[in-house]
Design a protein around this motif. Sequence first.
Motif, PDB file in Angstrom:
ATOM      1  N   GLY A 136       0.778  -1.233   0.000  1.00 56.79           N
ATOM      2  CA  GLY A 136       0.000   0.000   0.000  1.00 56.79           C
ATOM      3  C   GLY A 136       0.801   1.270   0.000  1.00 56.79           C
ATOM      4  O   GLY A 136       0.235   2.354   0.138  1.00 56.79           O
ATOM      5  N   ASP A 137       2.120   1.166  -0.193  1.00 57.54           N
ATOM      6  CA  ASP A 137       2.969   2.342  -0.048  1.00 57.54           C
ATOM      7  C   ASP A 137       3.158   3.095  -1.358  1.00 57.54           C
ATOM      8  O   ASP A 137       3.064   4.322  -1.384  1.00 57.54           O
ATOM      9  CB  ASP A 137       4.333   1.921   0.499  1.00 57.54           C
ATOM     10  N   GLU A 138       3.412   2.392  -2.446  1.00 55.99           N
ATOM     11  CA  GLU A 138       3.784   3.059  -3.692  1.00 55.99           C
ATOM     12  C   GLU A 138       2.986   2.533  -4.873  1.00 55.99           C
ATOM     13  O   GLU A 138       2.464   1.412  -4.853  1.00 55.99           O
ATOM     14  CB  GLU A 138       5.285   2.860  -3.978  1.00 55.99           C
ATOM     15  N   VAL A 197      -6.191   4.946  -2.169  1.00 55.08           N
ATOM     16  CA  VAL A 197      -5.003   5.613  -2.707  1.00 55.08           C
ATOM     17  C   VAL A 197      -3.786   5.165  -1.906  1.00 55.08           C
ATOM     18  O   VAL A 197      -3.874   5.023  -0.677  1.00 55.08           O
ATOM     19  CB  VAL A 197      -5.156   7.152  -2.617  1.00 55.08           C
ATOM     20  N   PRO A 198      -2.633   4.912  -2.543  1.00 56.12           N
ATOM     21  CA  PRO A 198      -1.431   4.556  -1.784  1.00 56.12           C
ATOM     22  C   PRO A 198      -1.092   5.633  -0.751  1.00 56.12           C
ATOM     23  O   PRO A 198      -1.166   6.828  -1.036  1.00 56.12           O
ATOM     24  CB  PRO A 198      -0.347   4.454  -2.860  1.00 56.12           C
ATOM     25  N   HIS A 233      -7.007  16.846  -3.561  1.00 54.60           N
ATOM     26  CA  HIS A 233      -8.346  16.283  -3.328  1.00 54.60           C
ATOM     27  C   HIS A 233      -8.263  14.819  -2.918  1.00 54.60           C
ATOM     28  O   HIS A 233      -8.986  14.379  -2.009  1.00 54.60           O
ATOM     29  CB  HIS A 233      -9.180  16.431  -4.598  1.00 54.60           C
ATOM     30  N   TYR A 234      -7.377  14.052  -3.560  1.00 57.41           N
ATOM     31  CA  TYR A 234      -7.277  12.614  -3.280  1.00 57.41           C
ATOM     32  C   TYR A 234      -6.138  12.262  -2.324  1.00 57.41           C
ATOM     33  O   TYR A 234      -5.960  11.083  -1.994  1.00 57.41           O
ATOM     34  CB  TYR A 234      -7.095  11.840  -4.592  1.00 57.41           C
ATOM     35  N   GLY A 235      -5.360  13.261  -1.920  1.00 56.81           N
ATOM     36  CA  GLY A 235      -4.259  12.972  -1.007  1.00 56.81           C
ATOM     37  C   GLY A 235      -3.110  12.230  -1.659  1.00 56.81           C
ATOM     38  O   GLY A 235      -2.481  11.366  -1.035  1.00 56.81           O
ATOM     39  N   ILE A 236      -2.809  12.531  -2.919  1.00 51.61           N
ATOM     40  CA  ILE A 236      -1.747  11.850  -3.673  1.00 51.61           C
ATOM     41  C   ILE A 236      -0.434  12.598  -3.487  1.00 51.61           C
ATOM     42  O   ILE A 236      -0.367  13.819  -3.653  1.00 51.61           O
ATOM     43  CB  ILE A 236      -2.101  11.776  -5.169  1.00 51.61           C
ATOM     44  N   GLU A 237       0.614  11.873  -3.140  1.00 50.94           N
ATOM     45  CA  GLU A 237       1.967  12.430  -3.070  1.00 50.94           C
ATOM     46  C   GLU A 237       2.716  12.000  -4.329  1.00 50.94           C
ATOM     47  O   GLU A 237       2.863  10.814  -4.601  1.00 50.94           O
ATOM     48  CB  GLU A 237       2.690  11.931  -1.823  1.00 50.94           C
ATOM     49  N   ALA A 238       3.186  12.970  -5.113  1.00 51.75           N
ATOM     50  CA  ALA A 238       3.826  12.684  -6.399  1.00 51.75           C
ATOM     51  C   ALA A 238       5.335  12.617  -6.251  1.00 51.75           C
ATOM     52  O   ALA A 238       5.945  13.400  -5.509  1.00 51.75           O
ATOM     53  CB  ALA A 238       3.450  13.751  -7.423  1.00 51.75           C
ATOM     54  N   PHE A 239       5.946  11.666  -6.965  1.00 51.10           N
ATOM     55  CA  PHE A 239       7.398  11.541  -7.057  1.00 51.10           C
ATOM     56  C   PHE A 239       7.755  11.545  -8.535  1.00 51.10           C
ATOM     57  O   PHE A 239       7.303  10.677  -9.288  1.00 51.10           O
ATOM     58  CB  PHE A 239       7.875  10.247  -6.401  1.00 51.10           C
ATOM     59  N   TYR A 240       8.559  12.529  -8.976  1.00 49.89           N
ATOM     60  CA  TYR A 240       8.860  12.684 -10.385  1.00 49.89           C
ATOM     61  C   TYR A 240      10.221  12.078 -10.712  1.00 49.89           C
ATOM     62  O   TYR A 240      11.213  12.348 -10.035  1.00 49.89           O
ATOM     63  CB  TYR A 240       8.833  14.157 -10.781  1.00 49.89           C
ATOM     64  N   LEU A 312      -4.707   0.879   1.939  1.00 50.26           N
ATOM     65  CA  LEU A 312      -4.865   2.062   1.093  1.00 50.26           C
ATOM     66  C   LEU A 312      -5.684   3.126   1.809  1.00 50.26           C
ATOM     67  O   LEU A 312      -6.580   2.820   2.594  1.00 50.26           O
ATOM     68  CB  LEU A 312      -5.551   1.682  -0.226  1.00 50.26           C
ATOM     69  N   LEU A 313      -5.383   4.397   1.505  1.00 43.87           N
ATOM     70  CA  LEU A 313      -6.132   5.504   2.093  1.00 43.87           C
ATOM     71  C   LEU A 313      -7.533   5.548   1.510  1.00 43.87           C
ATOM     72  O   LEU A 313      -7.732   5.286   0.324  1.00 43.87           O
ATOM     73  CB  LEU A 313      -5.422   6.835   1.819  1.00 43.87           C
ATOM     74  N   PRO A 314      -8.554   5.867   2.321  1.00 41.90           N
ATOM     75  CA  PRO A 314      -9.935   5.902   1.798  1.00 41.90           C
ATOM     76  C   PRO A 314     -10.119   7.047   0.798  1.00 41.90           C
ATOM     77  O   PRO A 314      -9.419   8.065   0.839  1.00 41.90           O
ATOM     78  CB  PRO A 314     -10.781   6.098   3.049  1.00 41.90           C
ATOM     79  N   LEU A 315     -11.087   6.874  -0.072  1.00 40.90           N
ATOM     80  CA  LEU A 315     -11.391   7.884  -1.082  1.00 40.90           C
ATOM     81  C   LEU A 315     -12.245   8.992  -0.489  1.00 40.90           C
ATOM     82  O   LEU A 315     -13.013   8.758   0.443  1.00 40.90           O
ATOM     83  CB  LEU A 315     -12.139   7.249  -2.260  1.00 40.90           C
ATOM     84  N   PRO A 316     -12.131  10.212  -1.011  1.00 45.05           N
ATOM     85  CA  PRO A 316     -13.010  11.299  -0.540  1.00 45.05           C
ATOM     86  C   PRO A 316     -14.453  11.019  -0.919  1.00 45.05           C
ATOM     87  O   PRO A 316     -14.741  10.253  -1.837  1.00 45.05           O
ATOM     88  CB  PRO A 316     -12.452  12.535  -1.255  1.00 45.05           C
TER      89      PRO A 316
END
Length: 539
Positions: A136-138, A197-198, A233-240, A312-316
């Motif tokens: 559930g991390d990535e 969401v991860p 909104h969804y609590g997504i952390e982005a890694f580029y 996983l994190l719950p959805l809004p």
Amino acid sequence: MRPSGSRVELYAAIRRDARAGKSARAIQREYRVSWTTVHKALGSAWPSERKHYPERGSKIDDYREVIDGWLRADLTAPHKQRHTAKRIFDRLREEHRAEVSYSRVRAYVSVRRGEILAESGRAPVEVFVPQSHRPGDEAEVDFGDVVIELRGQPVTCTLFSLRLSFSGRAVHRVFLSAGQEAFLEGHVHAVEVLGGVPFGRIRYDNLKSAVSAVLGLSRHRVENDRWVAFRSHYGIEAFYCQPGVQGAHEKGGVEGQIGWFRRNHFVPVPQVESIAELNAMIDKWDADDLDRRIGSRVRTVGELFTVEAPLLLPLPEAAFETGRWFNLRVDRHSQITVRTNRYSVPVRFAGRQIRVQLHASHLEVYCDRQLVATHERLPGKAETRLELDHYLEILLRKPGALPGSTALEQARAAGRFTPVHDAWWAAARKTHGDAAGTRDLIGVLLAHRHLPHELVVIGLARALAAGALTADAVVLEARKAAEDSTSEQSDEDHEADAEAVASMTARRLTTLPTDSRPLPSVAAYDVLLRTPRKDTASL
């Protein structure tokens, strides 16, 4: 410390800290904002509009090409004999009499040097280290191209894929474009299928849908405001990942997954009538792939996902609106232009202001909050899609414009205007004349609005065989065909019921003895008949 960038990034940071349990007062102190700003950020991921002022120019703008030339020359210069920011500043003052500050030069060089190095394709030799992932991390996201046959024509589409790094479960979606609408809709579909969401981060390359600018070789990016609001909104952390091929290995899982999915499910090339039909097939393929094992893993994808799903994190509660709105005016051809492509709307809206909601694979046209037209999105550029039904009212007054109209040509190509239509139209024009016969055909086309297409074609064929060359006759035959199909269906149901239910009368007759009595006769009653009277007319 207040984050640099747009207000959307500030709102995203406030919402992230609030989800982590930080108090509103602590957030105020950290970002040096008022309670009102914190309250607004927690209420919506998208800040209200603020007045924008034009950007101020800089004295260094006149010397950008000069500095870029020196930095490009450094690519082939000895390593210890390359320009520093101080040397560039000195050369600008001495050779160009430039009145620029050293801080401006240093800031520009620090960013531009990395960009020029990335543009040249240079990168140091890297060693790859195997990685392990927590449940559930990535996750990883990427686009890929696939070719399908859409209504008999080859079309290149975009395949979206979101893959969980631990279990390897992937969710796919096909779109007609690779724009931001597809990027966001793919995320919404994926997290809804996965149920969350991860909690860690999701890896991306530098897609234009998310990244507006890449700042050198670092991980810092200038993100698109709409994407920042979506992440918040969804609590997504982005890694580029790093730009170019150097960063491809940083999300190798999803790139390999797209290749595997394309080889196993898109060979041979799928033949479909719509993108919705293809996506329904893809949903089934994704569900079937839960039973496969990746590489040398002992457990299947589905078994590993069972461990990962609860983490996983719950959805809004509310979904993010992925469609983009446009305010457009309908031209005198009853068409609108969306992203270089032209689409038709009913002629009664010509010259009016309408609103268009653009999605990844279709668009919807609204007027006064009423849906007035829907089109499948065109995949190319400078193309046109016209619906013949949108022009029928004006064609009643201008029947001569129908034979050469683009809308009629597209209706023939799509199979909605059949050879039966053409045959009936030719007979009607021969009987009633070109104008009257064409008006009768338009009356038949108007019947498509309240009768199924198949029934109207049957009505045309029957009316043509009977020589009935009026729109009313076609509609009457179409309704008769509908009644015939309904009665046939009811007869089949009645026969099926009769076979399912045993007849007691037939059962009793099989057990009765044979009747040997003679058949009854009425010959004995012939004596009661009167003797015919003589014909007195012959006397």
